[in-house]
Design an enzyme around this catalytic site. Sequence first.
Site, PDB file in Angstrom:
ATOM      1  N   HIS A   3      47.958  29.769 -44.077  1.00  0.00           N
ATOM      2  CA  HIS A   3      46.651  30.072 -43.475  1.00  0.00           C
ATOM      3  C   HIS A   3      46.482  31.543 -43.118  1.00  0.00           C
ATOM      4  O   HIS A   3      45.375  31.991 -42.825  1.00  0.00           O
ATOM      5  CB  HIS A   3      46.387  29.171 -42.255  1.00  0.00           C
ATOM      6  CG  HIS A   3      47.226  29.471 -41.051  1.00  0.00           C
ATOM      7  ND1 HIS A   3      48.381  28.777 -40.734  1.00  0.00           N
ATOM      8  CD2 HIS A   3      47.071  30.387 -40.065  1.00  0.00           C
ATOM      9  CE1 HIS A   3      48.883  29.234 -39.606  1.00  0.00           C
ATOM     10  NE2 HIS A   3      48.117  30.208 -39.180  1.00  0.00           N
ATOM     11  N   ASP A  20      51.841  24.511 -45.465  1.00  0.00           N
ATOM     12  CA  ASP A  20      51.336  25.753 -44.880  1.00  0.00           C
ATOM     13  C   ASP A  20      52.335  26.897 -45.041  1.00  0.00           C
ATOM     14  O   ASP A  20      52.527  27.702 -44.137  1.00  0.00           O
ATOM     15  CB  ASP A  20      50.966  25.563 -43.409  1.00  0.00           C
ATOM     16  CG  ASP A  20      50.015  26.658 -42.919  1.00  0.00           C
ATOM     17  OD1 ASP A  20      49.202  27.137 -43.727  1.00  0.00           O
ATOM     18  OD2 ASP A  20      50.099  27.063 -41.738  1.00  0.00           O
ATOM     19  N   SER A  28      51.673  33.573 -36.217  1.00  0.00           N
ATOM     20  CA  SER A  28      51.748  32.682 -37.372  1.00  0.00           C
ATOM     21  C   SER A  28      52.485  33.324 -38.542  1.00  0.00           C
ATOM     22  O   SER A  28      52.147  34.437 -38.968  1.00  0.00           O
ATOM     23  CB  SER A  28      50.337  32.301 -37.827  1.00  0.00           C
ATOM     24  OG  SER A  28      49.696  31.493 -36.886  1.00  0.00           O
TER      25      SER A  28
END
Length: 289
Positions: A27, A62, A139
């Site tokens: 993402h 992901d 992230s």
Amino acid sequence: MVTIQTPDGIGSGVVYRSDGIIVTDAHVVEDQQKKPSTSVRIHFADGSQASATVVGVDDATDVAVVKADRGNLPAAKFSTALPEVGQLAVVIGSPLGLEQTVTAGIVSALHRNMPPSDGSPQGLIDLIQTDAPISPGNSGGAAVNSSSEIIGLSEAYLPPSSGAVSIGFVTPAATVTDVADQILKSGVATHPVLGIIPTDISPEIATRFGLPTQSGALVIEVAPGGPAAQAGLQPGDIITEFDAQKIANVTDLLAAVPSKEPGQQADVGFQRGQDTKSVKVILGSSATG
């Protein structure tokens, strides 16, 4: 550790190979996959920068791989074993753009599953839970053990507005390396596919459609010609068992399917009206990259 800058924001990453291969969360970079390399900038710990291209992304886990226009980098060492609950967990990344920030906590739990959401429609499974602070920008950054080995990549956190206190999630190193190696070898990562769209059964749904149970994964759509369709599953069926594993909700099903390989057979138990049935499904393959 690196910081990854895109037109959409800031994320983090880990050097996987010395030739410029970096792993991060899908993402963080997936919107830049088909754009020029100048759309992704890598900030290194020595203060230098380089452009990068997105090699591939895997939405199911992901995980993404990017290639920086720079070589001779110090590659991180990835742990080959799961950490133990209570073990030290150090998170390194760029929360809110604050590069090379280090936070610490412990491994709170293993094998956590995250249900589908707007940010992750397919849900995520088999994650590591930690209380080490994780913030936006972390992230794709490193979660590290006391031996300086990567135990995983920072994935998500539950915001304080939800009532949570220090609940974060990490994608295990074994998942990261497996997916990264597949992408680097063939450009894609493959996963087993059942060929349905399921949903949890709320009391309202059960009442509205006169369902016999609120436990299980309700099939709302079956992919034409897919594995489930070929086995005879239909919209309205309620999956209650997958290869002898009880299925109480969609998250259980999402966790059970990846235990098989594409092309393998799985026994699927389900309810159709008042009848209890079972079929054998040959799982298909989903490839993303």
